[in-house]
Design a protein around this motif. Structure first.
Motif, PDB file in Angstrom:
ATOM      1  N   ILE A 101       1.081  -1.609  -0.438  1.00 11.61           N
ATOM      2  CA  ILE A 101       0.115   0.016  -0.031  1.00 11.61           C
ATOM      3  C   ILE A 101       0.859   1.458  -0.455  1.00 11.61           C
ATOM      4  O   ILE A 101       2.023   0.832   0.951  1.00 11.61           O
ATOM      5  CB  ILE A 101      -0.755   0.059   1.258  1.00 11.61           C
ATOM      6  N   LYS A 102       0.873   2.498  -0.879  1.00 15.78           N
ATOM      7  CA  LYS A 102       1.270   2.864  -1.320  1.00 15.78           C
ATOM      8  C   LYS A 102       0.539   3.931  -1.030  1.00 15.78           C
ATOM      9  O   LYS A 102      -0.501   4.459  -1.109  1.00 15.78           O
ATOM     10  CB  LYS A 102       2.147   3.358  -2.749  1.00 15.78           C
ATOM     11  N   ALA A 103       1.789   6.018  -0.384  1.00 20.78           N
ATOM     12  CA  ALA A 103       0.276   7.164  -0.577  1.00 20.78           C
ATOM     13  C   ALA A 103       0.456   7.364  -1.870  1.00 20.78           C
ATOM     14  O   ALA A 103       1.035   7.319  -3.084  1.00 20.78           O
ATOM     15  CB  ALA A 103       1.163   7.907  -0.083  1.00 20.78           C
ATOM     16  N   LYS A 104      -0.593   7.601  -1.974  1.00 22.20           N
ATOM     17  CA  LYS A 104      -1.435   8.836  -2.837  1.00 22.20           C
ATOM     18  C   LYS A 104      -0.602   9.526  -3.868  1.00 22.20           C
ATOM     19  O   LYS A 104      -0.525   9.595  -4.847  1.00 22.20           O
ATOM     20  CB  LYS A 104      -3.154   8.396  -3.490  1.00 22.20           C
ATOM     21  N   ALA A 105      -0.213  10.476  -3.131  1.00 18.07           N
ATOM     22  CA  ALA A 105       0.899  11.578  -3.464  1.00 18.07           C
ATOM     23  C   ALA A 105       1.899  11.439  -2.922  1.00 18.07           C
ATOM     24  O   ALA A 105       2.489  10.737  -2.347  1.00 18.07           O
ATOM     25  CB  ALA A 105      -0.027  13.138  -2.101  1.00 18.07           C
ATOM     26  N   ALA A 106       2.597  12.490  -4.639  1.00 25.30           N
ATOM     27  CA  ALA A 106       4.113  12.118  -3.874  1.00 25.30           C
ATOM     28  C   ALA A 106       4.317  12.328  -3.292  1.00 25.30           C
ATOM     29  O   ALA A 106       4.319  13.767  -2.628  1.00 25.30           O
ATOM     30  CB  ALA A 106       4.580  12.909  -5.614  1.00 25.30           C
ATOM     31  N   GLY A 107       5.370  11.944  -2.793  1.00 31.40           N
ATOM     32  CA  GLY A 107       5.662  12.260  -0.974  1.00 31.40           C
ATOM     33  C   GLY A 107       4.864  12.633   0.023  1.00 31.40           C
ATOM     34  O   GLY A 107       5.018  13.026   1.140  1.00 31.40           O
ATOM     35  N   GLY A 108       3.175  12.021  -0.082  1.00 26.24           N
ATOM     36  CA  GLY A 108       2.436  11.930   1.223  1.00 26.24           C
ATOM     37  C   GLY A 108       2.887  10.706   1.646  1.00 26.24           C
ATOM     38  O   GLY A 108       3.910   9.579   1.772  1.00 26.24           O
ATOM     39  N   LEU A 109       2.423  10.729   3.358  1.00 28.54           N
ATOM     40  CA  LEU A 109       2.363   9.856   3.773  1.00 28.54           C
ATOM     41  C   LEU A 109       0.729   8.951   4.184  1.00 28.54           C
ATOM     42  O   LEU A 109       0.215   9.773   4.724  1.00 28.54           O
ATOM     43  CB  LEU A 109       2.899  10.428   5.358  1.00 28.54           C
ATOM     44  N   THR A 118       5.569   6.285   3.997  1.00 29.90           N
ATOM     45  CA  THR A 118       5.267   6.060   2.399  1.00 29.90           C
ATOM     46  C   THR A 118       4.600   5.022   2.094  1.00 29.90           C
ATOM     47  O   THR A 118       4.080   5.139   0.884  1.00 29.90           O
ATOM     48  CB  THR A 118       6.109   6.959   1.776  1.00 29.90           C
ATOM     49  N   GLN A 119       5.205   4.053   2.584  1.00 27.93           N
ATOM     50  CA  GLN A 119       4.120   2.621   1.929  1.00 27.93           C
ATOM     51  C   GLN A 119       4.495   1.652   3.141  1.00 27.93           C
ATOM     52  O   GLN A 119       5.069   1.555   4.575  1.00 27.93           O
ATOM     53  CB  GLN A 119       4.905   2.787   0.576  1.00 27.93           C
ATOM     54  N   VAL A 120       3.761   0.978   2.600  1.00 27.12           N
ATOM     55  CA  VAL A 120       3.438  -0.484   3.560  1.00 27.12           C
ATOM     56  C   VAL A 120       2.788  -1.776   3.288  1.00 27.12           C
ATOM     57  O   VAL A 120       2.160  -1.826   2.730  1.00 27.12           O
ATOM     58  CB  VAL A 120       2.291   0.177   4.825  1.00 27.12           C
TER      59      VAL A 120
END
Length: 163
Positions: A101-109, A118-120
């Motif tokens: 699972i990655k954050a949708k926005a670039a540089g997002g958390l 940033t990803q799990v």
């Protein structure tokens, strides 16, 4: 054309009269009522089984009858929209594979109770089926209910002509 077979069927007019009357007796509203009555045990059983896996209770609350007016049919399952929140029912029924699972926005958390990243890596979840086992348990009785209700309508149609 003359009757060349040498025999005449008695009661054919009465049979046609009975069959013509079934248009009203087996119309869309009556068939909908028959199907809804037959589906009741499936709804109850699937709600009972889903409550074991449904932590939030939203899937269990959403299980019900969905009418399809275009072809006069019904579907039993989780409903979505109009206050129902059965959006994740398929994830319970079939499970999920491990996935990232990655954050949708670039540089997002991604935020959760224990921190941010940033990803799990999601470990996935095992299937906890409730619809198929409910159908397996109630399918035969549903078909019998439909047959019995239709039989009653047909027999009452014949009784009204042959008194």
């Amino acid at each position: 054309m003359a009757n060349t077979s040498g025999f005449k069927i008695k009661g054919i007019e009465e049979l046609n009269q009975v069959l013509a009357g079934f248009d009203d007796k087996l119309g869309a509203q009556v068939l909908d009522k028959i199907l809804r009555k037959a589906a009741g045990p499936l709804v109850r059983e699937s709600k009972r089984l889903s409550s074991n896996a449904d932590v939030t209770g939203e899937t269990t609350k959403s299980i019900g009858i969905i009418a399809n007016r275009r072809n006069n049919s019904i579907t039993v399952g989780p409903r979505r929209g109009n206050g129902f929140k059965g959006y994740h029912a398929h994830l319970l029924e079939y499970g999920t594979a491990p996935h990232l699972i990655k954050a949708k926005a670039a540089g997002g958390l991604l935020h959760w109770a224990g921190g941010a990243a940033t990803q799990v890596q999601h470990p996935g979840s095992a299937a906890q089926p409730f619809m198929r086992p409910a159908f397996d348990a109630t399918g035969t009785s549903m078909v019998e209910s439909i047959k019995d209700q239709c039989r009653e309508i047909i027999e009452s149609g014949f009784k009204s002509v042959y008194r």
